[in-house]
Enzyme design. Structure first.
Site, mmCIF file in Angstrom:
data_model
loop_
_atom_site.group_PDB
_atom_site.id
_atom_site.type_symbol
_atom_site.label_atom_id
_atom_site.label_comp_id
_atom_site.label_asym_id
_atom_site.label_seq_id
_atom_site.Cartn_x
_atom_site.Cartn_y
_atom_site.Cartn_z
ATOM 1 N N ASP A 26 2.000 2.431 5.055
ATOM 2 C CA ASP A 26 2.354 2.658 3.741
ATOM 3 C C ASP A 26 3.553 1.773 3.464
ATOM 4 O O ASP A 26 3.567 1.568 5.262
ATOM 5 C CB ASP A 26 3.134 3.390 3.031
ATOM 6 C CG ASP A 26 3.685 3.859 1.669
ATOM 7 O OD1 ASP A 26 3.538 3.049 0.748
ATOM 8 O OD2 ASP A 26 4.939 4.351 2.044
ATOM 9 N N ASP A 28 7.650 1.107 2.890
ATOM 10 C CA ASP A 28 8.539 1.739 1.350
ATOM 11 C C ASP A 28 8.541 2.847 2.422
ATOM 12 O O ASP A 28 7.978 3.650 2.441
ATOM 13 C CB ASP A 28 8.638 1.915 0.271
ATOM 14 C CG ASP A 28 8.807 0.613 -0.038
ATOM 15 O OD1 ASP A 28 9.733 -0.680 -0.069
ATOM 16 O OD2 ASP A 28 8.089 0.198 -1.540
#
Length: 342
Positions: A26, A28
């Site tokens: 991922d 963010d």
């Protein structure tokens, strides 16, 4: 899908970067926050990559194109090609293309990432409900997306046009704190129309399928900061996961995690890719990891010992998850977490 509920974080004798061929990372809250690299991310990813691990970046944020994301990562010191970036915009564009005719018009409520992904699938982005769209797609459009765009989506959805969403994350990390995400915007249209969108992003299968198709990963490790997207997505895809504590998930949420939100491994940040993971051992009526022992009391989780805070957290996870079984642990872990500074 039937899976045995995980009752403790797992151990690994090998560094995770050696035990798995591909990290599905991922962005963010894991690699960066508000555009700035998170501490230890650049160096850790560089070491993992130089050791032979393939790095792929999997994001529910549909605003930016893979080219833009790759350029940003490269500027941060993480050399990245566009092919290494998989977005929820790509996943939802594939989902739409399987349900509408080739060349169909799609009303876009979002940013350039959605438009590029739709064109890649041979679909035509349009801007108005009056452009005779075959579908409506909604993705994160940034903080300056005009309110009128939600009205445009509502007009089309109310006319019966199929509605799709890149993802439904209610929040997104930023440099200043936690901001509203695409899920908050989806709620606006849901309230106005009473309709339900088809959703492509994490934790749902379309995103996992898109990721595997584009990376060819055989032994993937999902790396994320969110229990309800990254970790649940790994659970749904039946692959292992590493939760890093650099984003939205805190210790209390982790201890209360239901089975689909329990990660395989837990670590502070991306340095966890470069190490093995300690064993959590059942000991009497409790669980030991490093110098800490945790047990489930009648009203609260209890912690004794000292040592690395993360070992204490791992031991607490084992006590909480075992007590919860297939449910959610309701025992108070606040005092134990405070001892760990978490």
């Amino acid at each position: 899908m039937s899976q045995t509920a995980r009752t403790r974080p797992e151990a690994s004798d090998q560094a995770l970067s050696e035990a798995y061929d591909t990290a599905l990372l991922d962005l963010d809250g894991v690699v960066y926050a508000g555009g700035n690299a998170i501490a230890n991310a650049v160096a850790s990813l560089g070491t993992a990559r130089s050791g032979g691990m393939h790095l792929a970046y999997v994001t529910n944020n549909a605003l930016r194109t893979p080219d833009a994301v790759a350029e940003h990562l490269s500027e941060l010191g993480i050399p990245t090609d566009a092919d290494d970036v998989i977005t929820s915009a790509q996943a939802v564009a594939r989902l739409i293309s399987e349900q509408v005719p080739a060349g169909a018009r799609v009303l876009v409520i979002g940013g350039e990432g959605l438009r590029v992904a739709l064109r890649e699938r041979g679909l035509e982005p349009v801007e108005s409900a009056d452009d005779d769209p075959a579908a409506v797609v909604q993705g994160f459009g940034g903080p300056d997306l005009p309110w009128g765009r939600f009205a445009e989506a509502s007009y089309a959805v109310a006319r019966g046009v199929p509605w799709f969403a890149s993802n439904t994350d209610l929040t997104i990390p930023s440099a200043r704190g936690i901001a509203p995400g695409n899920g908050a915007a989806v709620e606006v249209v849901r309230i106005a129309t009473g309709a339900e969108p088809q959703v492509a992003g994490k934790p749902l299968p379309p995103m996992h399928r898109e990721t595997i198709l584009r990376t060819g990963a055989e032994r993937p490790l999902v790396v994320g900061d969110r229990l309800d997207t990254d970790i649940e997505g790994a659970f749904n895809g039946e692959v292992d996961s590493l939760l890093v504590l650099t984003g939205v998930t805190d210790g209390a949420q982790l201890l209360a995690a239901p089975p689909q939100h329990r990660p395989t491994y837990v670590d502070a940040d991306l340095r966890g890719l470069l190490t093995g993971q300690p064993e959590v051992v059942e000991e009497g009526d409790g669980f030991r990891c490093g110098g800490w022992t945790a047990r489930a009391g009648s009203e609260r989780l209890e912690l004794a010992g000292d040592g690395e805070a993360l070992d204490g957290l791992r031991a607490l996870c084992a006590a909480a998850w075992t007590a919860a079984g297939d449910g959610t642990c309701e025992l108070d872990g606040g005092k134990a977490l405070a001892r760990l500074g978490l």
